[in-house]
Design a protein around this motif. Structure first.
Motif, PDB file in Angstrom:
ATOM      1  N   THR A  97       0.852  -1.185   0.000  1.00 17.15           N
ATOM      2  CA  THR A  97       0.000   0.000   0.000  1.00 17.15           C
ATOM      3  C   THR A  97       0.886   1.233   0.000  1.00 17.15           C
ATOM      4  O   THR A  97       1.882   1.292   0.716  1.00 17.15           O
ATOM      5  CB  THR A  97      -0.932   0.012   1.229  1.00 17.15           C
ATOM      6  N   VAL A  98       0.491   2.206  -0.824  1.00 17.27           N
ATOM      7  CA  VAL A  98       1.202   3.476  -0.921  1.00 17.27           C
ATOM      8  C   VAL A  98       0.248   4.585  -0.514  1.00 17.27           C
ATOM      9  O   VAL A  98      -0.926   4.585  -0.902  1.00 17.27           O
ATOM     10  CB  VAL A  98       1.710   3.720  -2.350  1.00 17.27           C
ATOM     11  N   SER A  99       0.746   5.521   0.272  1.00 19.04           N
ATOM     12  CA  SER A  99      -0.027   6.669   0.703  1.00 19.04           C
ATOM     13  C   SER A  99       0.731   7.931   0.301  1.00 19.04           C
ATOM     14  O   SER A  99       1.918   8.066   0.597  1.00 19.04           O
ATOM     15  CB  SER A  99      -0.224   6.632   2.225  1.00 19.04           C
ATOM     16  N   GLU A 122      10.265  -2.420  -6.826  1.00 19.21           N
ATOM     17  CA  GLU A 122       8.887  -2.367  -7.315  1.00 19.21           C
ATOM     18  C   GLU A 122       8.058  -1.432  -6.437  1.00 19.21           C
ATOM     19  O   GLU A 122       7.216  -0.676  -6.937  1.00 19.21           O
ATOM     20  CB  GLU A 122       8.280  -3.761  -7.325  1.00 19.21           C
ATOM     21  N   MET A 123       8.316  -1.454  -5.146  1.00 19.77           N
ATOM     22  CA  MET A 123       7.614  -0.552  -4.231  1.00 19.77           C
ATOM     23  C   MET A 123       7.934   0.905  -4.561  1.00 19.77           C
ATOM     24  O   MET A 123       7.050   1.767  -4.544  1.00 19.77           O
ATOM     25  CB  MET A 123       7.984  -0.865  -2.785  1.00 19.77           C
ATOM     26  N   ILE A 124       9.188   1.161  -4.891  1.00 15.67           N
ATOM     27  CA  ILE A 124       9.596   2.517  -5.263  1.00 15.67           C
ATOM     28  C   ILE A 124       8.875   2.959  -6.528  1.00 15.67           C
ATOM     29  O   ILE A 124       8.402   4.092  -6.633  1.00 15.67           O
ATOM     30  CB  ILE A 124      11.130   2.573  -5.457  1.00 15.67           C
ATOM     31  N   ALA A 125       8.769   2.041  -7.493  1.00 15.00           N
ATOM     32  CA  ALA A 125       8.089   2.361  -8.754  1.00 15.00           C
ATOM     33  C   ALA A 125       6.602   2.629  -8.519  1.00 15.00           C
ATOM     34  O   ALA A 125       6.034   3.568  -9.100  1.00 15.00           O
ATOM     35  CB  ALA A 125       8.267   1.213  -9.747  1.00 15.00           C
ATOM     36  N   ILE A 126       5.959   1.836  -7.673  1.00 11.77           N
ATOM     37  CA  ILE A 126       4.539   2.022  -7.380  1.00 11.77           C
ATOM     38  C   ILE A 126       4.311   3.355  -6.667  1.00 11.77           C
ATOM     39  O   ILE A 126       3.343   4.075  -6.950  1.00 11.77           O
ATOM     40  CB  ILE A 126       4.008   0.854  -6.529  1.00 11.77           C
ATOM     41  N   GLU A 127       5.224   3.696  -5.769  1.00  7.90           N
ATOM     42  CA  GLU A 127       5.108   4.981  -5.064  1.00  7.90           C
ATOM     43  C   GLU A 127       5.241   6.144  -6.047  1.00  7.90           C
ATOM     44  O   GLU A 127       4.516   7.141  -5.954  1.00  7.90           O
ATOM     45  CB  GLU A 127       6.172   5.080  -3.978  1.00  7.90           C
ATOM     46  N   GLU A 128       6.122   6.006  -7.017  1.00  8.34           N
ATOM     47  CA  GLU A 128       6.281   7.045  -8.039  1.00  8.34           C
ATOM     48  C   GLU A 128       5.001   7.190  -8.850  1.00  8.34           C
ATOM     49  O   GLU A 128       4.546   8.305  -9.133  1.00  8.34           O
ATOM     50  CB  GLU A 128       7.441   6.706  -8.969  1.00  8.34           C
ATOM     51  N   ILE A 129       4.403   6.062  -9.230  1.00 11.54           N
ATOM     52  CA  ILE A 129       3.153   6.095  -9.990  1.00 11.54           C
ATOM     53  C   ILE A 129       2.057   6.777  -9.167  1.00 11.54           C
ATOM     54  O   ILE A 129       1.288   7.599  -9.691  1.00 11.54           O
ATOM     55  CB  ILE A 129       2.720   4.673 -10.381  1.00 11.54           C
TER      56      ILE A 129
END
Length: 203
Positions: A97-99, A122-129
């Motif tokens: 989960t990203v907030s 992948e978490m870093i990429a999702i946070e960027e998105i």
């Protein structure tokens, strides 16, 4: 102006990470998001809704208390109602989960997989998105006077022909103004645009 094509392209970047689907709530204000998307299975979505898990989901509490990204397996996040156990019954074994954004206009995105934990990169990429989508869906919108008048007339219950006559414009000109309003408010229909305008005190 909101670019739907670019926005949809950015949203689709979540797909490779979300083997079991994702949930994206953008600019949550007064408990309601400006935009909401989910690709979770209908079975899990229905179960989640029927059980009222949004109020007991540990990621709901985490996402409003924190910003950044975390795995669902984070041992520091309690799950007293065993929501994660229920999710695993539907194949959502791993997730992130990203907030992002201020507490007054929070964006929350969760992605799920059934096969493995998501990697750090992948978490870093999702946070960027998530941050990109948050920025692209910026709700700090200002309507022109003409757009405001057109939307207000329709919101007050006047038909297009009557609203156009009241404003002294052609019906096609009125419809053009309403199209501009829908684009600004990222609404698919005029009714949806009216509701969003009310939510953001634009009318």
């Amino acid at each position: 102006m909101f670019d739907r094509t670019s926005f949809d392209g950015e949203l689709s970047r979540l797909d490779p990470y979300a083997e079991k689907g994702y949930f994206a709530a953008l600019h949550i204000r007064f408990t309601s998001p400006l935009m909401l998307f989910t690709t979770y299975s209908p079975e899990w979505t229905e179960h989640y809704t029927q059980q009222g898990y949004v109020l007991r989901d540990p990621m709901t509490a985490w996402s409003f208390a924190s910003t950044g990204a975390t795995r669902w397996s984070n041992p520091k996040i309690p799950d007293p109602f065993h929501v994660f156990d229920e999710a695993r019954k539907f194949g959502l074994n791993y997730g992130v989960t990203v907030s992002a954004g201020p507490i007054t206009s929070r964006t929350v995105i969760s992605v799920a997989r059934g096969d493995r934990e998501l990697r750090d990169e992948e978490m870093i990429a999702i946070e960027e998105i998530a941050k990109n989508l948050h920025g692209m869906a910026d709700p700090n919108i200002r309507l022109t006077r003409a757009q405001h008048e057109a939307l207000k007339c329709v919101a007050d219950g006047h038909r297009h022909s009557a609203a156009a006559a009241m404003l002294g414009v052609s019906e096609s000109a009125l419809k053009l103004r309403l199209t501009g309003v829908r684009e600004k408010l990222m609404a698919r229909t005029t009714a949806e645009a009216i509701q969003r305008a009310k939510d953001y005190n634009l009318i």
